[in-house]
Design an enzyme around this catalytic site. Structure first.
Site, PDB file in Angstrom:
ATOM      1  N   TYR A  70       0.869  -1.206  -0.021  1.00  0.00           N
ATOM      2  CA  TYR A  70      -0.115   0.051  -0.115  1.00  0.00           C
ATOM      3  C   TYR A  70       0.842   1.154  -0.072  1.00  0.00           C
ATOM      4  CZ  TYR A  70      -4.912  -0.470  -0.023  1.00  0.00           C
ATOM      5  OH  TYR A  70      -6.455  -0.636  -0.333  1.00  0.00           O
ATOM      6  N   GLU A  72      -0.625   4.809  -0.339  1.00  0.00           N
ATOM      7  CA  GLU A  72      -1.410   6.025  -0.402  1.00  0.00           C
ATOM      8  C   GLU A  72      -0.565   7.311  -0.394  1.00  0.00           C
ATOM      9  OE1 GLU A  72      -5.109   5.979   1.377  1.00  0.00           O
ATOM     10  OE2 GLU A  72      -5.399   4.041   0.506  1.00  0.00           O
ATOM     11  N   ASP A 247      -6.746  15.459 -23.379  1.00  0.00           N
ATOM     12  CA  ASP A 247      -6.593  13.874 -23.105  1.00  0.00           C
ATOM     13  C   ASP A 247      -5.991  13.287 -24.198  1.00  0.00           C
ATOM     14  OD1 ASP A 247      -7.192  11.270 -22.997  1.00  0.00           O
ATOM     15  OD2 ASP A 247      -9.222  11.394 -22.582  1.00  0.00           O
ATOM     16  N   THR A 276      -3.757   7.461 -21.205  1.00  0.00           N
ATOM     17  CA  THR A 276      -3.489   6.008 -20.793  1.00  0.00           C
ATOM     18  C   THR A 276      -1.942   5.653 -21.312  1.00  0.00           C
ATOM     19  OG1 THR A 276      -4.304   5.360 -22.825  1.00  0.00           O
ATOM     20  CG2 THR A 276      -5.848   5.181 -20.993  1.00  0.00           C
ATOM     21  N   LYS A 279      -2.200   2.179 -24.974  1.00  0.00           N
ATOM     22  CA  LYS A 279      -2.627   2.409 -26.109  1.00  0.00           C
ATOM     23  C   LYS A 279      -1.450   2.487 -27.059  1.00  0.00           C
ATOM     24  CE  LYS A 279      -7.236   3.920 -25.039  1.00  0.00           C
ATOM     25  NZ  LYS A 279      -7.366   4.571 -23.693  1.00  0.00           N
ATOM     26  N   ARG A 285      -1.448  -1.436 -18.759  1.00  0.00           N
ATOM     27  CA  ARG A 285      -2.711  -0.655 -18.580  1.00  0.00           C
ATOM     28  C   ARG A 285      -2.786   0.172 -17.517  1.00  0.00           C
ATOM     29  NH1 ARG A 285      -7.061  -1.816 -20.956  1.00  0.00           N
ATOM     30  NH2 ARG A 285      -6.018  -3.236 -22.489  1.00  0.00           N
TER      31      ARG A 285
HETATM   32  N1  DSN Z   1     -10.796   2.223 -24.208  1.00  0.00           N
HETATM   33  C1  DSN Z   1     -10.964   3.513 -24.750  1.00  0.00           C
HETATM   34  C2  DSN Z   1     -11.065   3.236 -26.290  1.00  0.00           C
HETATM   35  O1  DSN Z   1     -11.346   2.264 -26.615  1.00  0.00           O
HETATM   36  O2  DSN Z   1     -11.093   4.260 -26.958  1.00  0.00           O
HETATM   37  C3  DSN Z   1     -12.367   3.836 -24.245  1.00  0.00           C
HETATM   38  O3  DSN Z   1     -12.302   4.431 -22.899  1.00  0.00           O
END
Ligand code: DSN
Length: 484
Positions: A70, A72, A247, A276, A279, A285
């Site tokens: 943990y 935090e 974003d 994220t 991607k 992830r």
């Molecule tokens: N996972 C994202 C996407 O596929 O664009 C959406 O949250």
């Protein structure tokens, strides 16, 4: 000493074989499902724009005892004892992120893109609303507010304005879509794209921003196949006094790989950038936030305000992935992702298919499947039957709504990682058009056209799988990784 690639493949094989044996000693069905997932991913054309294949180093980093800790709080300021190694990991992830993207500050804790966006929203609200409000009230701590003032502050925080791109124009759910928490926690409005071109109309956006005067202007997308001019977004935000939040979850890899530079790179223009890491950035992830120094203190409060305890094993993997993204090899990869998306788009266009915006200049292509007489849902399922993994997506002003949709979104990051190039992506376009041209919508009980059921002509799935297998065999996933 760094191991040679063949040694690495042998080491990886042995690591996974042994790990799966250990797992099987407790729950063999999980070991089996893990083996099967690799086999399935190896045997299909993965074209989901938000997916990729992380390196074995990134994947292996996640399977450790950092998961048990943990932590935090933030580096050096934890709510738990014994976080010295987590501090090392989190510091490395943040340092790599700052250097890679040229950011003043980085926060590696968000568990996902949605978490990153929520953390960013609350940081902006704290910076722009809560801080000044407390200062006016002459208190440092909200616990010192009277109950009446506390109610007033809560009302202020809950009535701020957010302007984001609409879902059917390619924005994300968290950019103010009403059914999402972002649409409920803000007084929101959405901007769209030009109905003729499908492109962002910056003049219309400026006019809307001037009228609505948002506290936060959100730029970025999940399904917009074009680049965004962040200098223009900054200008608009400045004209209305908005914080600019970008974003970049979908295109972080193209920023890291220096494909998006100058006005196409959001980092020098935005106050806060969220992403994220799994991607186009090809990491584990998870999520990440970059910010100017001004917003750093409030972003740091993300855990435990909005986020649960950080996933230290994933932060460790983010550090590994960000180190990979600093290499020249990654820049070549990112350029190939964008080139391959153009090849895929041209492949569709030369075969008469209709694309939203008429093409692409990022990593994704949005195919309007109404010209095949299908809904997105029918097309997605027919393609899946043929081993082509995609996801259905709305198109602007979608007549079929957000569930059935009229589009299929394709992305090139994953197959580019496998080594697919121009010819393979042209071939992918041919296979997709062949499947969709041989799919017919089903009929409802009362004789109408179904939006869900479909019939794929006999033999097409097998033919497509055989043609895909030839390409997939030429470009194996995790070459040399052998679990037998
Ligand atoms: N996972 C994202 C996407 O596929 O664009 C959406 O949250």
């Amino acid at each position: 000493m760094t191991a040679a690639p063949t040694d690495l493949a042998a080491l990886t094989s042995s690591a996974y074989k042994q790990a799966l044996e250990v797992i099987a000693s407790v729950e063999p069905r999980i070991a089996d499902a893990t083996r099967q997932e690799l086999a399935d991913q190896r045997a299909s054309l993965k074209l989901i724009a938000s997916e990729n294949y992380a390196s074995p180093a990134v994947l292996l980093t996640m399977g450790t005892w950092f998961s048990d800790k943990y932590a935090e709080g933030t580096v050096g300021h934890r709510f738990y004892a014994g976080c010295q190694n987590v501090d090392t990991v989190e510091t490395l992830a943040a340092e790599h992120a700052k250097e890679l993207f040229g950011a003043e500050y980085a926060y590696a804790q968000p568990h996902s893109g949605i978490d990153a966006n929520l953390t960013a929203y609350w940081a902006i609200l704290a910076q722009r609303v809560e801080g000044p409000w407390l200062e006016n009230a002459g208190v440092k701590n909200m616990n010192d507010l009277s109950d009446a003032d506390w109610e007033k502050l809560r009302h202020e925080l809950g009535n701020q304005r957010l302007l984001g791109m609409s879902l059917d124009s390619g924005g994300h759910l968290t950019h103010g879509f009403r059914p999402n928490i972002s649409g409920k926690m803000f007084h929101q409005q959405q901007y769209g794209t030009d109905p003729e071109t499908g492109l962002i109309d910056y003049d219309a956006l400026r006019a809307k921003a001037k009228e609505f005067k948002p506290l936060i202007l959100v730029a970025g997308y999940s399904a917009y196949p074009r680049r965004v001019n962040f200098a223009k977004m900054r200008e608009i935000a400045d004209e209305v006094g908005a914080t600019l939040m970008v974003d970049m979850a979908h295109f972080a890899g193209l920023v890291a790989g220096k494909v998006f530079q100058g006005e196409e790179n959001p980092v020098p223009y935005a106050d806060v950038v969220t992403t994220t890491t799994h991607k186009s950035l090809r990491g584990p992830r998870g999520g990440l936030i970059l910010a100017t120094k001004e917003y750093a203190g409030n972003v740091d409060r993300g855990c435990p305000m909005v986020l649960g305890g950080p996933l230290s094993h994933v932060m460790a993997a983010k550090a590994v992935a960000l180190a990979e993204a600093k290499t020249e090899a990654f820049q070549t990869y990112a350029q190939n992702v964008a080139d391959n998306a153009k090849s895929l788009a041209e492949g569709f266009l030369t075969r008469g298919a209709k694309l939203v915006t008429g093409g692409t200049d990022n990593h994704l292509v949005l195919l309007d499947v109404t010209s095949f007489g299908l809904t997105g849902r029918q097309a997605e399922q027919a393609l899946l039957d043929a081993g082509v993994v995609t996801n259905r997506n709305s198109v602007p002003a979608d007549p079929n709504g957000a569930w059935y949709t009229s589009g299929i979104r394709f992305g090139t990051p994953a197959l580019t990682t496998r080594g697919f190039g121009h010819d393979e992506f042209d071939n992918v376009a041919e296979l997709v058009v062949d499947v969709l041209s041989n799919t017919t919508p089903g009929v409802t009980k009362d004789g109408g056209a179904s939006k869900a059921t479909y019939k794929l002509a006999d033999g097409i799935a097998d033919k497509t799988r055989a043609a895909s297998a030839e390409m997939l065999d030429k470009h194996p996933l995790y070459p040399g990784l052998d679990l037998a």
